[in-house]
Design an enzyme around this catalytic site. Structure first.
Site, PDB file in Angstrom:
ATOM      1  NE  ARG A 194      -3.700  36.624 -12.258  1.00  0.00           N
ATOM      2  CZ  ARG A 194      -4.942  36.767 -11.841  1.00  0.00           C
ATOM      3  NH1 ARG A 194      -5.958  36.473 -12.633  1.00  0.00           N
ATOM      4  NH2 ARG A 194      -5.174  37.202 -10.632  1.00  0.00           N
ATOM      5  CD  GLN A 198      15.293  33.422 -10.948  1.00  0.00           C
ATOM      6  OE1 GLN A 198      15.508  33.952  -9.854  1.00  0.00           O
ATOM      7  NE2 GLN A 198      16.244  33.217 -11.827  1.00  0.00           N
ATOM      8  CD  GLU A 243      -2.774   1.513   2.160  1.00  0.00           C
ATOM      9  OE1 GLU A 243      -4.001   1.575   2.187  1.00  0.00           O
ATOM     10  OE2 GLU A 243      -2.057   1.905   3.094  1.00  0.00           O
TER      11      GLU A 243
END
Ligand SMILES: Cc1cc2nc3c(=O)[nH]c(=O)nc-3n(C[C@H](O)[C@H](O)[C@H](O)COP(=O)(O)OP(=O)(O)OC[C@H]3O[C@@H](n4cnc5c(N)ncnc54)[C@H](O)[C@@H]3O)c2cc1C
Lengths: 85, 381
Positions: B270, B281, B244
């Site tokens: 944007r 940066q 798991e």
């Protein structure tokens, strides 16, 4: 060939670094908590590597891993080796 | 180590990603805010093969390796924005189905596996209790032998799928004098008298997967319900957790890829101070870090899956993969929110939900602290 002594050496020097009490071959190491869960997994890994076997998880039970003697008997049966001293 | 893939597997990746993005995302915001389990989508995933890819062909499964299966689960997580659904599928696959396959009798396998694969029954893996979590073997639920039955008493907490499970693997003490070696596990039908499933317990993230308690009050089960031999539950737990921990986070790789894609698109569109924010940066380096985390997570997961396929011990590798991928997912979500600015904080952008979902992975299957204990313990520290 793996012997009880080589398993004992691995347990005392690698798993239980600094363990001073001598381990008996028929001494329970699991229920007593001498070996914890992580140590049992490391031991299984060690035996797999040394003996060239894969230990299925269902075999990691008291009957096979409780004492040094039982571990040795288990790997001897699994590998079909002659028991070492 | 060889991580190369056949063209069929690559095709299956694309088909799975496309299936997931077309069929599994419809009302995910509402599902999350109302904590609704999408049972029909669970069945659709089962029909697509998600719960059978890894199962042996002899039982009607796909017979894929752990490595191929994790790659396909990554595809599922890439297309599906519902991390609760993908988590629950993985939890059942690796901790329940795999445990039954490894330790079950032929009868047990034949009884449960077909239903799991078809999605008609669901399974839970129940070890945690109020008094035992990280120290899982300190559990106190008891199973007392009485003739041809065992009588179970105790309560399991925080169990994935507990409210809707048809069968649960219950861990209980059968020999109180033997510590972890006195624990056994049982495959219990949840309709058994004396077993009660709680309602869903609300939680921070992964809200589309029901989660809760299982109470056992003089719950009598036949000895044939024992999974593995008496006293073997700690081995079953350690084994299933190796699987798991290693593989349940495979869909998160796809989720990380999704967040990177979304962040790149946003950073190009944007405009701020006359340029796209991707030119700053602070933004581009965040995206680079997201990519580095995805790459390292992939390599760790593929390596662990490969090790599991070879049958070699992978205790350390599973703990490393679990720790790294869960923390990488959390950090990637934080970066995605930062890149999106205020809109990243809004529900409609769907980034904040990923962040809530991500934290769960640092807890379930053993917290990252416990994974670090395992890693250092295996190093002899
Ligand atoms: C989403 C989700 C799904 C889950 N699904 C299941 C499930 O299906 N089945 C199941 O049985 N359980 C499940 N759990 C429970 C989960 O396994 C436990 O929450 C987890 O193991 C931690 O146990 P705890 O909550 O009791 O925390 P605790 O053990 O109380 O830990 C509290 C804090 O102490 C730290 N800590 C504890 N012991 C140590 C130690 N020895 N060394 C260092 N730090 C330590 C922990 O890391 C943690 O930060 C789930 C939990 C979550 C959140």
């Amino acid at each position: 060939m793996i012997t009880i002594d080589s398993i004992k050496k691995y347990v005392t020097t690698t798993l239980l670094e600094g363990h001073t009490d001598p381990l008996e071959e028929d001494q329970d190491l699991l229920i007593s908590g001498v070996l914890d869960s992580i140590n049992v997994m490391k031991l299984a890994g060690y035996l797999e590597q040394e003996c060239g076997i894969t230990i299925p998880p269902e075999d990691i039970v008291l009957e096979n891993f409780s004492t040094l003697e039982q571990m040795h008997r288990y790997v001897v049966e699994r590998t079909g080796m002659k028991p070492g001293v | 180590m060889d991580f190369s893939r056949s063209s069929e597997v690559e095709l299956k990746y694309k088909q799975t990603r496309d299936f997931a993005s077309a069929e599994l995302n419809g009302d995910v915001i509402e599902r999350d805010s109302n904590s609704v389990f999408p049972i029909e989508l669970w069945k659709r995933c089962a029909e697509h093969g998600v719960l059978s890819w890894f199962m042996p062909e002899a039982y009607g499964g796909g017979g894929h390796s752990a490595l191929t299966t994790s790659y396909l689960l990554e595809a599922l997580g890439h297309g599906c924005c519902d991390n609760g659904l993908t988590f629950a599928l993985g939890a059942q696959l690796w901790s329940v189905q795999k445990s039954i396959l490894q330790f079950g009798t032929t009868d047990q396998i034949e009884r449960y596996l077909p239903g799991f694969m078809k999605g008609t029954i669901k399974g839970a893996f129940a070890i945690t209790e109020n008094g035992s979590g990280s120290d899982a073997f300190a559990l106190t639920t008891t199973a007392q032998r009485d003739g041809d039955s065992y009588v179970l008493n105790g309560e399991k907490c925080m169990i994935t799928l507990a409210p809707v499970a048809d069968v649960a693997i219950i861990f209980a003490v059968t020999n109180p004098d033997a510590g972890q070696w006195g624990l056994s596990s049982f495959l219990v039908d949840t309709r058994t008298k004396g077993l009660r499933q709680s309602d869903n317990i609300p939680k921070m993230g992964l809200r589309t997967v029901p989660f809760g308690n299982i109470t056992l009050n003089n719950c009598r089960v036949p000895v044939t319900c024992l999974l593995g031999s008496e006293g073997s539950a700690s081995s079953i737990f350690n084994y299933s957790q190796s699987w798991e921990r290693s593989l349940v986070l495979a869909p998160q790789l796809g989720a990380m890829q999704r967040l990177i894609d979304q962040s790149i698109t946003f950073s190009k569109q944007r405009m701020r101070s006359g340029q796209s924010i991707g030119k700053f940066q602070s933004i581009s380096h965040r995206i680079a870090n997201m990519r580095i985390r995805l790459e390292t997570s992939r390599l760790l997961l593929y390596k662990t899956a490969w090790l599991l396929d070879t049958g070699k011990q992978s205790v350390t590798e599973a703990a490393i993969a679990k720790t790294h991928i869960s923390e990488a997912f959390v950090a990637t979500c934080s970066d995605a929110i930062a890149i999106h600015g205020g809109s990243g904080y809004l529900t409609e952008t769907e980034v904040e939900r990923q962040s809530r979902d991500a934290l769960g992975a640092t807890i379930y299957g053993g917290t990252v602290d416990i994974q670090r204990n395992i890693i250092s313990g295996m190093l002899g520290v």
